[in-house]
Design a protein around this motif. Structure first.
Motif, PDB file in Angstrom:
ATOM      1  N   PRO A   1       0.817  -1.224   0.000  1.00 36.99           N
ATOM      2  CA  PRO A   1       0.000   0.000   0.000  1.00 36.99           C
ATOM      3  C   PRO A   1       0.846   1.269   0.000  1.00 36.99           C
TER       4      PRO A   1
ATOM      5  N   GLN B   1       2.172   1.744  -3.550  1.00 31.22           N
ATOM      6  CA  GLN B   1       1.128   2.186  -4.474  1.00 31.22           C
ATOM      7  C   GLN B   1       0.791   3.653  -4.248  1.00 31.22           C
ATOM      8  N   ARG B   2       0.657   4.053  -2.987  1.00 31.78           N
ATOM      9  CA  ARG B   2       0.325   5.452  -2.698  1.00 31.78           C
ATOM     10  C   ARG B   2       1.426   6.370  -3.199  1.00 31.78           C
ATOM     11  N   TRP B   3       2.676   5.937  -3.034  1.00 33.52           N
ATOM     12  CA  TRP B   3       3.804   6.766  -3.474  1.00 33.52           C
ATOM     13  C   TRP B   3       3.860   6.865  -4.993  1.00 33.52           C
TER      14      TRP B   3
ATOM     15  N   GLN C   1       1.459   6.342  -7.257  1.00 31.13           N
ATOM     16  CA  GLN C   1       0.284   6.872  -7.931  1.00 31.13           C
ATOM     17  C   GLN C   1      -0.261   8.152  -7.300  1.00 31.13           C
ATOM     18  N   TYR C   2       0.421   8.675  -6.312  1.00 28.99           N
ATOM     19  CA  TYR C   2       0.015   9.934  -5.663  1.00 28.99           C
ATOM     20  C   TYR C   2      -1.437   9.869  -5.162  1.00 28.99           C
ATOM     21  N   THR C   3      -1.830   8.736  -4.585  1.00 32.18           N
ATOM     22  CA  THR C   3      -3.217   8.597  -4.149  1.00 32.18           C
ATOM     23  C   THR C   3      -3.472   9.190  -2.767  1.00 32.18           C
ATOM     24  N   GLY C   4      -2.429   9.624  -2.084  1.00 32.05           N
ATOM     25  CA  GLY C   4      -2.606  10.220  -0.767  1.00 32.05           C
ATOM     26  C   GLY C   4      -1.266  10.624  -0.197  1.00 32.05           C
TER      27      GLY C   4
ATOM     28  N   ILE D   1       2.086  10.742   2.063  1.00 30.52           N
ATOM     29  CA  ILE D   1       2.982   9.747   2.650  1.00 30.52           C
ATOM     30  C   ILE D   1       3.482  10.320   3.976  1.00 30.52           C
TER      31      ILE D   1
ATOM     32  N   TYR E   1       0.340   7.623   8.440  1.00 31.32           N
ATOM     33  CA  TYR E   1      -0.162   6.648   7.470  1.00 31.32           C
ATOM     34  C   TYR E   1       0.531   5.300   7.639  1.00 31.32           C
TER      35      TYR E   1
END
Length: 206
Positions: free
Chosen positions: A175, A178-180, A182-185, A187, A191
């Motif tokens: 997770p 993926q967040r890093w 795809q810039y989904t939230g 870091i 978190y």
């Protein structure tokens, strides 16, 4: 009369300076222009060395870049006085995982690491050979550190013995990646601490 030792060139020191300049040039170029446009000639020019110097030490630009990334990891380990790096075992698995993931957050936010890492990760999606080498040489050795720490936790009863550590680590590592990517939230430490809590304690009411 013996030659003055101070006048004798130190070839090992010169080679190390050249190697360091090549690492820096390779990482800077791949961040600026991307992997496809990064060339041995460009790296050599930026590093101030002849391209034959690079070919003498590495067969391809991929080898230069992968070794440069390994060197970044070594420098990070040396900075905290721990080489080779291992995940510390304090006896508290949650604390240890949270600390190493917080250090990962710091690394992911460091421009010296982030820009070239994103460039190589993106290229690895469309360039299967590079992607496989990136995983085998850089990612898997890091994941093995989590496997080792989870094995230790199994031995002390903190983790169930039937758990596959290689799968379990993906509950908090994947997770974050993926967040890093795809810039989904954001870091943040909060978190990654939450990822560890969810992974170790699950989602069901306690």
């Amino acid at each position: 009369m013996a030659k003055n030792q101070s006048s004798v060139p130190d070839t090992s020191r010169r080679s190390e300076r050249s190697r360091r300049a090549i690492y820096d040039a390779a990482l800077a170029l791949v961040a600026e222009v991307g992997y496809p446009k990064t060339t041995i000639e460009g790296i050599a020019s930026r590093a101030g060395v002849g391209k034959q110097t690079i070919y003498r030490w590495w067969p391809s630009k991929a080898d230069v870049l992968l070794e440069a990334f390994l060197d970044l990891s070594d420098q990070a380990a040396e900075a905290v006085g721990q080489k080779p790096y291992v995940i510390p075992d304090t006896g508290d698995l949650a604390v240890d995982l949270k600390n190493v993931l917080r250090a990962t957050v710091d690394e992911l936010g460091d421009p010296a690491f982030e820009a070239p890492s994103r460039a190589l990760a993106a290229e690895g999606v469309v360039n299967e050979e590079l992607g496989r080498r990136f995983v085998a040489q850089l990612l898997e050795p890091q994941l093995q550190l989590y496997v080792d720490r989870l094995h230790a936790a199994q031995e002390t009863g903190e983790v169930r013995p039937d758990i596959d550590p290689r799968i379990a680590l993906e509950l908090f590592v994947s997770p974050l990646a993926q967040r890093w990517l795809q810039y989904t939230g954001p870091i943040t430490y909060e978190y990654t601490d939450t990822l560890v809590d969810y992974a170790l304690h699950g989602l069901a009411p306690r």
